[in-house]
Design an enzyme around this catalytic site. Structure first.
Site, mmCIF file in Angstrom:
data_model
loop_
_atom_site.group_PDB
_atom_site.id
_atom_site.type_symbol
_atom_site.label_atom_id
_atom_site.label_comp_id
_atom_site.label_asym_id
_atom_site.label_seq_id
_atom_site.Cartn_x
_atom_site.Cartn_y
_atom_site.Cartn_z
ATOM 1 N N LYS A 106 45.546 39.442 28.587
ATOM 2 C CA LYS A 106 44.736 40.720 29.556
ATOM 3 C C LYS A 106 46.209 41.208 30.794
ATOM 4 O O LYS A 106 45.349 40.460 31.665
ATOM 5 C CB LYS A 106 43.267 40.622 30.051
ATOM 6 C CG LYS A 106 42.606 41.470 30.748
ATOM 7 C CD LYS A 106 41.452 41.899 31.231
ATOM 8 C CE LYS A 106 40.959 42.858 32.254
ATOM 9 N NZ LYS A 106 39.800 43.032 32.603
ATOM 10 N N ASP A 110 42.243 46.988 38.473
ATOM 11 C CA ASP A 110 40.845 47.459 37.792
ATOM 12 C C ASP A 110 39.730 48.131 38.796
ATOM 13 O O ASP A 110 39.347 47.494 39.774
ATOM 14 C CB ASP A 110 40.418 46.443 36.823
ATOM 15 C CG ASP A 110 39.129 47.025 36.084
ATOM 16 O OD1 ASP A 110 38.919 48.359 36.363
ATOM 17 O OD2 ASP A 110 38.493 46.491 35.758
ATOM 18 N N LYS A 163 33.344 50.486 39.485
ATOM 19 C CA LYS A 163 33.122 48.772 40.487
ATOM 20 C C LYS A 163 32.789 49.344 42.168
ATOM 21 O O LYS A 163 33.040 50.191 42.473
ATOM 22 C CB LYS A 163 34.355 48.079 40.793
ATOM 23 C CG LYS A 163 34.363 47.867 39.193
ATOM 24 C CD LYS A 163 35.652 46.564 39.678
ATOM 25 C CE LYS A 163 36.632 46.212 38.164
ATOM 26 N NZ LYS A 163 35.464 44.719 37.522
ATOM 27 N N ASP A 209 43.284 41.354 37.940
ATOM 28 C CA ASP A 209 43.067 41.103 36.657
ATOM 29 C C ASP A 209 43.569 41.066 35.864
ATOM 30 O O ASP A 209 43.647 40.943 34.516
ATOM 31 C CB ASP A 209 42.222 42.222 36.720
ATOM 32 C CG ASP A 209 40.967 42.403 35.520
ATOM 33 O OD1 ASP A 209 40.309 41.498 35.613
ATOM 34 O OD2 ASP A 209 40.460 43.534 35.506
ATOM 35 N N ASP A 234 34.989 50.392 32.741
ATOM 36 C CA ASP A 234 34.711 49.336 33.563
ATOM 37 C C ASP A 234 35.196 47.904 32.141
ATOM 38 O O ASP A 234 35.786 46.327 32.794
ATOM 39 C CB ASP A 234 34.000 48.543 34.139
ATOM 40 C CG ASP A 234 34.000 47.682 35.113
ATOM 41 O OD1 ASP A 234 35.301 47.808 35.573
ATOM 42 O OD2 ASP A 234 33.554 46.725 36.027
ATOM 43 N N GLU A 251 37.760 47.351 30.237
ATOM 44 C CA GLU A 251 38.963 47.809 29.954
ATOM 45 C C GLU A 251 39.393 46.492 28.815
ATOM 46 O O GLU A 251 39.957 46.707 28.235
ATOM 47 C CB GLU A 251 39.670 48.623 30.631
ATOM 48 C CG GLU A 251 40.071 47.960 31.679
ATOM 49 C CD GLU A 251 39.090 46.861 32.084
ATOM 50 O OE1 GLU A 251 39.517 45.115 32.552
ATOM 51 O OE2 GLU A 251 37.984 47.566 32.831
ATOM 52 N N ARG A 295 38.386 44.246 26.783
ATOM 53 C CA ARG A 295 38.707 44.342 25.787
ATOM 54 C C ARG A 295 39.006 45.035 24.658
ATOM 55 O O ARG A 295 40.113 44.609 23.276
ATOM 56 C CB ARG A 295 37.323 44.111 25.099
ATOM 57 C CG ARG A 295 36.137 45.495 25.357
ATOM 58 C CD ARG A 295 34.616 45.026 25.459
ATOM 59 N NE ARG A 295 34.266 44.236 26.852
ATOM 60 C CZ ARG A 295 32.952 43.839 27.345
ATOM 61 N NH1 ARG A 295 32.256 44.284 26.292
ATOM 62 N NH2 ARG A 295 32.898 42.505 28.527
#
Length: 472
Positions: A240, A245, A252, A263, A322, A324, A326
């Site tokens: 990833k 993010d 968030k 992230d 949030d 994202e 996956r």
């Protein structure tokens, strides 16, 4: 001043005899009195010298380092503590090179990992770079090959930290992809391709494009290829690469959002691992895919309720912007299955806060459809000092991933780490697959053992070790 990537590490040398006029480090183990190793003959014993792992003292012109019961964890702790102590002393005008008198039973890999990683520091500053320790010489019966292998593992960990620690005003998808390409081009035989947003659009990477739609800085896909063998298994690693993010429209909380520069730690681990695999010329075929995007908030952001079409055509109903990670992993996994003919897939991601709650911040979550692959990953982690705990893929929850208006639902109710893994499983086409959720151990707010505050570099060593010993 921004630190260079990769960060220069202390040089580790090997020799049979100590040098004259150079600071010397003596190893100590617990006992009554503590047992001192070679070079400790002139050291005056005191109550402070206990031999406890990680304790450091200066006596009679020597540094005395406690190694405890000499477990791998003790050796990593000892090496890290020594590195920090010597660095602090160097900044005050102390020496920059030392001899360490090792013994025949020294765990070289663990000790060198501690030495190199314990003193790691990433700091953006206008101040001059402080005086640093430049080299450490291991004196005694030590295999240079063991040292080189340990240095490669430490270098992979440090590179992962570098990439994850870099602030996101610098690190956008293009920077991450370009930096990965520059590093890859320094390693003979390691091939790299960087795909831009136009290519991603043509190929139908709907998850990556949706996540990156809210940012002015477009997404990328990093594709690294190491053909270390003409036959045998092909291992595909997917990381990833969310360079920042915000959570998107499902934004968030402000507290902790600054940490979202890390992230992309899963993608960083994959980039660093394949670089190390190629540098060591391991006889295996390995491909790495890192989908890179910035999940931002704007008038072009994707929305809860949208339906995303992934590479290959599978559709996903978005329920939380949030989640994202996956979505971008799903595109890369589908691409790998269709085009790369892998024998096994392993994805790595800071994916769910649920896993952080479940396992804490020092253990990674391991999901797998194949027992043999799961065992190899866990054993690779144990050998390199990274802890994994296998989690269940609960079949009773599998139907919850299905959507009423699309093929899949992004965030079904229930245990978040498990349902995220079940979602990703839909893109494996039944191949042996493992999902490594590193949301907890990818970053730390304190120093311990070889770990330092900030990005930890977790998972990179496991992936290198897995590749070296992988059996399909």
């Amino acid at each position: 001043m921004r630190p260079p990537v990769p960060t220069p590490l202390i040089a580790i040398e090997v020799a049979d005899t100590p040098r004259r006029g150079v600071g010397r480090v003596v190893l100590a183990r617990p006992g009554e009195p503590p047992v001192l190793g070679p070079g400790g003959e002139d050291v005056e014993p005191t109550e402070e010298i206990t031999g406890k792992a990680g304790t450091t003292h200066r006596r009679n012109g020597r540094w005395v380092l406690g190694v405890g019961e000499a477990t791998p964890a003790d050796w990593r702790t000892a090496g890290a503590s020594l590195s920090r102590a010597l660095q602090a002393d160097a900044e005050q005008g102390g020496g920059t090179t030392f001899d360490v008198s090792v013994t025949d039973d020294t765990d070289v890999q663990a000790f060198v990992l501690g030495l190199l990683l314990g003193g790691y520091r990433y700091r953006v500053t206008g101040e001059d770079e402080p005086r640093r320790v430049k080299s450490l010489r291991l004196v005694g019966t030590t295999s240079p090959d063991e040292v080189r292998e340990a240095v490669d593992l430490a270098t992979a960990t440090a590179l992962t930290r570098d990439l994850a620690n870099t602030p996101s005003d610098i690190k956008d998808p293009a920077w991450l992809a370009t930096t990965a390409a520059k590093i890859a081009k320094t390693v003979p035989g390691l091939q790299v391709e960087v795909r831009d947003e136009k290519w991603l659009t043509r190929e139908g990477f709907g998850g990556v494009l949706a996540v990156g739609a809210g940012s002015t800085r477009p997404p990328r896909l990093v594709h690294l290829t190491w053909n270390g063998a003409t036959t045998g298994p092909h291992l595909v690693l997917i990381g990833k690469g969310i360079t920042f993010d915000t959570g998107g429209i499902s934004i968030k909380p402000a507290d902790g959002m600054h940490l979202m520069r890390t992230d992309m730690a899963g993608g960083a681990a994959v980039i660093a691992a394949v670089t190390a695999i190629a540098r060591r010329s391991l006889p295996i075929r390995v491909t790495a895919l890192v989908p890179c995007a910035e999940n931002h908030v704007s008038g072009t952001s994707y929305r809860p309720g949208d339906v995303v079409r992934h590479y290959g055509g599978t559709t996903t109903e978005v329920t939380n912007t949030d989640a994202e990670g996956r979505l971008v992993l799903a595109d890369a996994m589908a691409y790998a299955v269709r085009n790369l003919k892998p024998d096994a897939l392993v994805d790595v991601a800071t994916l769910t806060g649920a896993m952080k709650i479940t396992l804490g911040v020092r253990t990674g979550g391991l999901f797998a459809t194949d027992d043999r692959l799961a065992t190899q990953i866990a054993e690779a982690g144990e050998r390199t000092g990274e802890a994994w705990w296998r989690m269940p893929l609960v079949e009773d929850l599998a139907d919850d991933v299905k959507s009423d208006i699309a093929d899949l639902r992004q965030c079904p109710p229930g245990p978040g780490g498990i349902t995220a893994a079940l979602f990703l499983r839909e893109f494996t086409d039944g191949l042996p697959w493992a999902h490594l959720d590193i949301a907890g151990p990818a970053r730390s707010d304190q120093n311990y053992a070889e770990v330092v505050s900030g990005a930890t570099g977790f998972a990179a060593r496991t992936l290198v070790e897995l590749a070296e010993h992988y059996q399909a």
